[in-house]
Design a protein around this motif. Structure first.
Motif, short mmCIF file in Angstrom:
data_model
loop_
_atom_site.label_atom_id
_atom_site.label_comp_id
_atom_site.label_asym_id
_atom_site.label_seq_id
_atom_site.Cartn_x
_atom_site.Cartn_y
_atom_site.Cartn_z
N PRO A 1 0.80 -1.22 0.00
CA PRO A 1 0.00 0.00 0.00
C PRO A 1 0.83 1.27 0.00
CG PRO A 1 -0.86 -1.56 1.60
CD PRO A 1 0.43 -2.13 1.12
N ALA A 2 2.05 1.21 0.56
CA ALA A 2 2.88 2.41 0.62
C ALA A 2 3.58 2.70 -0.71
CB ALA A 2 3.93 2.26 1.73
N LYS A 3 3.56 1.77 -1.65
CA LYS A 3 4.22 1.97 -2.94
C LYS A 3 3.43 1.24 -4.01
CE LYS A 3 8.79 1.87 -5.09
NZ LYS A 3 8.65 3.25 -5.56
N GLY B 1 -3.71 -7.53 -10.57
CA GLY B 1 -3.56 -7.68 -9.12
C GLY B 1 -2.99 -6.45 -8.45
N GLY B 2 -2.34 -6.67 -7.33
CA GLY B 2 -1.77 -5.56 -6.58
C GLY B 2 -2.83 -4.75 -5.86
N TRP B 3 -2.48 -3.51 -5.58
CA TRP B 3 -3.36 -2.58 -4.86
C TRP B 3 -3.88 -1.51 -5.80
CZ3 TRP B 3 -4.69 -3.00 0.33
CH2 TRP B 3 -3.98 -3.95 1.07
N THR B 4 -4.99 -0.90 -5.43
CA THR B 4 -5.58 0.17 -6.23
C THR B 4 -4.84 1.47 -5.96
OG1 THR B 4 -7.74 -0.90 -6.11
CG2 THR B 4 -7.70 1.42 -6.78
N ALA B 5 -4.48 2.16 -7.03
CA ALA B 5 -3.84 3.48 -6.90
C ALA B 5 -4.95 4.53 -6.80
CB ALA B 5 -2.95 3.75 -8.11
#
Length: 208
Positions: free
Chosen positions: A132-134, A142-146
Motif C-alpha cells: 500500500p505504501a508503494k 492484481g496488486g493494490w488500487t492506486a
C-alpha cells in the motif's frame, strides 16, 4: 500490529510496448480471438459495438482467476462516455481451444471517444509484490488500487456479498513512459474489480 510484509499482494505490471500481435497473442488493442458464430459484444445503452481492448492468455498470465475450462480473458470497452464517467466494460472468459473459425472483420463503432481507444501493444511483464505504501499506477494485474482522487473504497459483490478485489487496472500513464494513449478520468486508471467467489458475477468498474 501487522508488519508491512503482511500487506504484500502479488502483481504483474504488464509493461505495454508497441508491437504487432496476432489473435493468438496477449495484447492491448490487437485482433481478438473471436469465433465467427458468436455475437460480437455491443453496448446496452447505445447499441454501438464494443472495441476489443485487452486479451490475456492463461499461459502468459496464470495469476488471473481463470474459471475452469477457460484459458483466455478478453476485455471489451464501449468507447463512449456513460452515466458513470468513462467507458462501459465487458469481460469474456473463453476456452481458446474451441475456437476454429474466426470472425472475418471486427465490428467498428460509428462514433467513439478517441481518448478511450488504445494503440496496439504487446507485453513485457514484470512480476513483483506490491504494498500500500508503494503502488504502481500503470496497467497491471492484481496488486493494490492506486487511489488518486478519492479515499480507499471497498466493494461487495451485488450478487453474493463477497469481496470484490481489483483484478485488472488499465493505466493512463505507464512507469516505462510507453503509454497506450488512452486516458481515464483525470489521467488516472480504469480499475476492474471482480467477485472473489465467482468472476462471472457482476463486475465493478471505477476510474480514479
Amino acid at each position: 500490529m501487522a508488519a508491512e510484509e503482511d500487506y504484500g499482494r502479488p502483481a504483474v505490471l504488464l509493461n505495454p510496448l508497441e508491437g504487432d500481435p496476432t489473435d493468438a497473442d496477449s495484447h492491448i488493442g490487437g485482433p481478438m480471438l473471436w469465433p465467427i458464430d458468436d455475437e460480437w459484444p455491443s453496448c446496452d445503452a447505445d447499441g454501438e459495438p464494443f472495441v476489443g481492448a485487452v486479451q490475456l492468455y492463461q499461459r502468459d498470465f496464470p495469476e488471473l482467476p481463470f474459471p475452469g475450462g477457460t484459458d483466455l480473458l478478453q476485455v471489451f470497452l464501449c468507447t463512449l462516455d456513460h452515466d458513470t464517467p468513462g467507458p462501459d466494460v465487458r469481460l469474456v472468459w473463453r476456452d481458446s481451444t474451441t475456437v476454429f473459425e474466426l470472425i472475418e472483420e471486427e465490428p467498428q463503432p460509428s462514433q467513439q471517444e478517441e481518448l478511450y481507444v488504445p494503440t496496439v501493444n504487446v507485453f513485457e511483464p514484470i512480476r513483483y509484490t506490491e504494498y500500500p505504501a508503494k503502488i504502481s499506477g500503470g496497467t497491471k494485474i492484481g496488486g493494490w488500487t492506486a487511489w488518486n482522487d478519492s479515499d480507499p473504497l471497498t466493494f461487495a459483490c451485488p450478487e453474493c456479498g463477497a469481496v470484490q478485489r481489483q483484478t485488472l487496472s488499465l493505466g493512463t500513464y505507464e512507469p516505462s513512459g510507453d503509454n497506450v494513449e488512452w486516458v481515464f478520468g483525470e489521467d488516472g486508471n480504469l480499475n476492474i474489480f471482480l467477485c472473489e467467489k465467482d468472476v462471472h458475477h457482476p463486475i465493478k468498474v471505477l476510474i480514479d
